[in-house]
Every structure is written in structure tokens, then in C-alpha cells.
Motif scaffolding. Structure first.
Motif, PDB file in Angstrom:
ATOM      1  N   GLU A 177       0.832  -1.198   0.000  1.00 39.67           N
ATOM      2  CA  GLU A 177       0.000   0.000   0.000  1.00 39.67           C
ATOM      3  C   GLU A 177       0.868   1.250   0.000  1.00 39.67           C
ATOM      4  OE1 GLU A 177      -3.451   2.099   2.782  1.00 39.67           O
ATOM      5  OE2 GLU A 177      -2.993  -0.013   3.012  1.00 39.67           O
ATOM      6  N   ASP A 178       0.519   2.220  -0.823  1.00 40.08           N
ATOM      7  CA  ASP A 178       1.219   3.495  -0.996  1.00 40.08           C
ATOM      8  C   ASP A 178       2.481   3.385  -1.850  1.00 40.08           C
ATOM      9  OD1 ASP A 178      -0.528   5.158   0.446  1.00 40.08           O
ATOM     10  OD2 ASP A 178       0.465   4.702   2.339  1.00 40.08           O
ATOM     11  N   HIS A 179       2.979   2.169  -2.087  1.00 44.89           N
ATOM     12  CA  HIS A 179       4.216   1.995  -2.853  1.00 44.89           C
ATOM     13  C   HIS A 179       3.992   0.856  -3.857  1.00 44.89           C
ATOM     14  CE1 HIS A 179       6.172   4.580   0.107  1.00 44.89           C
ATOM     15  NE2 HIS A 179       5.591   3.851   1.041  1.00 44.89           N
ATOM     16  N   GLN A 219       7.209   5.443   8.314  1.00 44.55           N
ATOM     17  CA  GLN A 219       6.529   5.524   7.024  1.00 44.55           C
ATOM     18  C   GLN A 219       6.602   6.949   6.484  1.00 44.55           C
ATOM     19  OE1 GLN A 219       5.751   3.309   5.079  1.00 44.55           O
ATOM     20  NE2 GLN A 219       3.791   3.546   4.040  1.00 44.55           N
ATOM     21  N   PHE A 223       8.362   8.526   2.789  1.00 47.06           N
ATOM     22  CA  PHE A 223       7.841   9.552   1.885  1.00 47.06           C
ATOM     23  C   PHE A 223       8.756  10.774   1.843  1.00 47.06           C
ATOM     24  CE2 PHE A 223       3.704   7.350   2.570  1.00 47.06           C
ATOM     25  CZ  PHE A 223       3.387   7.147   1.235  1.00 47.06           C
ATOM     26  N   ARG A 269       2.522  12.117   2.481  1.00 42.76           N
ATOM     27  CA  ARG A 269       1.889  11.255   1.476  1.00 42.76           C
ATOM     28  C   ARG A 269       1.269  12.108   0.369  1.00 42.76           C
ATOM     29  NH1 ARG A 269      -1.243   8.441   4.637  1.00 42.76           N
ATOM     30  NH2 ARG A 269      -0.156   6.431   4.673  1.00 42.76           N
TER      31      ARG A 269
END
Length: 294
Positions: A177-179, A219, A223, A269
């Protein structure tokens, strides 16, 4: 044992190691897993803020390595805080040396906290069933992960170590998730035997509350590193560089004062989302070896 003051995380090559195992080996050789871990527990000393900055510096060169570092360091911290001395003494050397990969299913930042697995008493032991979203740094047949487990009859969940070799674990490879360029593993547990000596926190909610500031801050550091990479060498982005540092400082402060790092994480983010469309991928992100966990 590694000395934190010898680390030079910013002077890294951009070439990607060939597997999760070699990434961990490279990170462990520089002592990054031991930053902020007391020397008496095998670490290199220093503060948790140093570990967060190491993640940010690593992410400037390679997000895949940064995710491995953040994941591994999070499980290390869970064991550093654990009342289960036996489990910590057994697993910490392997994690600090990068011999095995790990993560914490309950505290790795995701859209929502995962439901705990349910453990039922069979009269001959406990069997647990449940599922957990995609986690980075889990090598197919060689990992240990902390998972939340609600024991039959209990009012709150506990944190339990789960090892890859246990029977009944179904693994599914998917994007983190996110990457989305990075692969992880989602776990489904089907009547997995649970050993009580693998419980690392009886009071799971309290342990989770203690780990979440670090999890979100690391996290955020991933970012921050990616954003720095996107604006590097651009005089028109000096203001953005300062904003990134301010947000990272806010994430670090959250760890130092045991507060919530959700705000700087969300802001970083959003910043990465606005920068990523016009940014060339970091070299190691495009390397096929980091797209499939070995």
C-alpha cells in the motif's frame, strides 16, 4: 554490535541489491537495524530519531531498501519493548544481523488497523485463524512477524510472533500500500498452531499504542526521502525541501513525545502524490528483483 556514529546512510550507491536477503545483509552491514537499540541488547545505541532519519536517507536512494529497513526496525522495537525476554533474546540477533526478515502486522501503517486473528482452545493447544494485509520485507519461506491475536474468552488481543514455517499459513504476493512498485505478502491463517511462549505482549492495545508513533514516523520518513529525491537539484523547489524537513521533524517529535505522527505522515503522502507524476523512478524501484519477494 554496531556503532551508530559510524553510519553514513546518505553516501549510498543507487544500485539495487538482488533480493530481500541481500538488501537486509547490506543494511545490517551498516548497522542500520541497530540504531536506537541499547548496546546491551545487541544494538548500536543512539536514539529513535536517528533510526527515522536513517530510513529517510535510505529512501532517497532506494525505496525498496527503506521499506525493508522500516519494517525490520519496527519488529526490532516490538521485541526491545517486549516482556518476553526469551523471545527477544532469540529473535533480536537474527533481526539485527539481517538473517531473517520481519514486520508488525498490527502497527505497519495502513488504511485501517487489521482485525486480530482468533485463537480457539482445542484442549491440546491453541489454533488461530485470520488474515492480514500486505506487508513488506516478508521473504516467502523465511520471516517472523508480530500479529494481533484474540484468544478465546479474552477481552483484548495480544501480540504473538508468527514464523513462516508454521503449517496453515497461506501467502499472497501483492503490491505494498502506498508503494505500488514494491511487492509484499498478505497472510491468511488457517488453524495455525500457536505457542504461548511466542506471545510478546499480553496487553496488545498498550503495546500497539507504544509502537504506532514509530511506525507512522518511519513511514513518513519513507515519503520524506522520496520527496527529497524528487526535488533534488531543483532551485525552484527550495521551499519544498524546507517543507519536507519540517514535516519529517514533526514525525520525529511525535516519537520523542509519544504523540500521533498521523498528520505529518498524511501531509508527506499528499506531497509525494503531487510530485510523483513528474518524477523518474528511483533506480532500484524499477529493478525486477524487488518486484517479487524471493
Amino acid at each position: 554490535m554496531h556503532d551508530a556514529h559510524h553510519l553514513q546512510p546518505s553516501n549510498l550507491p543507487t544500485a539495487a541489491p538482488q533480493s530481500l536477503a541481500s538488501m537486509r545483509e547490506a543494511l545490517a552491514a551498516r548497522g542500520l537495524f541497530g540504531i536506537g537499540v541499547p548496546p546491551r541488547m545487541g544494538g548500536g545505541g543512539g536514539q529513535l530519531r536517528d533510526a527515522i532519519h536513517a530510513v529517510a536517507e535510505t529512501a532517497r536512494s532506494c525505496v525498496a531498501q527503506a521499506l525493508v529497513l522500516a519494517s525490520q526496525r519496527l519488529l526490532v522495537q516490538a521485541l526491545v519493548r517486549s516482556e518476553n525476554i526469551g523471545a527477544a533474546e532469540y529473535q533480536l540477533p537474527r533481526l539485527l544481523d539481517g538473517d531473517i526478515g520481519g514486520n508488525c502486522a498490527a502497527s505497519w501503517p495502513q488504511g485501517a488497523a487489521p482485525a486480530p486473528a482468533l485463537a480457539r482452545d482445542t484442549g491440546r493447544g491453541w489454533l488461530m485463524s485470520g488474515g492480514f494485509p500486505v506487508l513488506p520485507n516478508l521473504q516467502h519461506d523465511w520471516f517472523v512477524v508480530s500479529v494481533p491475536v484474540l484468544f478465546q474468552g479474552a477481552r483484548q488481543f495480544s501480540l504473538v510472533l508468527l514464523r513462516a514455517e508454521e503449517t496453515g499459513i497461506v501467502q499472497r504476493h501483492a503490491a505494498v500500500e502506498d508503494h505500488p512498485a514494491e511487492a509484499g505478502i498478505a497472510l491468511a491463517l488457517e488453524n495455525v498452531f500457536l505457542r504461548e511462549d511466542e506471545i510478546i505482549a499480553e496487553d496488545g492495545p498498550a503495546a500497539l499504542a507504544a509502537l504506532l508513533p514509530l511506525a507512522r514516523s518511519m513511514q513518513a520518513a519513507v515519503f520524506a526521502g522520496r520527496c527529497h529525491r524528487a526535488v533534488a537539484g531543483r532551485p525552484d523547489r527550495v521551499g519544498a525541501q524546507a517543507a519536507i524537513e519540517d514535516l519529517l521533524a514533526g514525525a520525529v517529535q511525535a516519537v520523542m513525545y509519544a504523540s500521533d505522527a498521523a498528520a505529518p505522515l498524511a501531509a508527506l503522502r499528499r506531497m509525494w502524490a503531487s510530485l510523483s507524476a513528474a518524477t523518474n523512478p528511483v533506480a532500484c524501484e524499477a529493478h525486477p528483483s524487488v518486484l517479487v519477494a524471493p
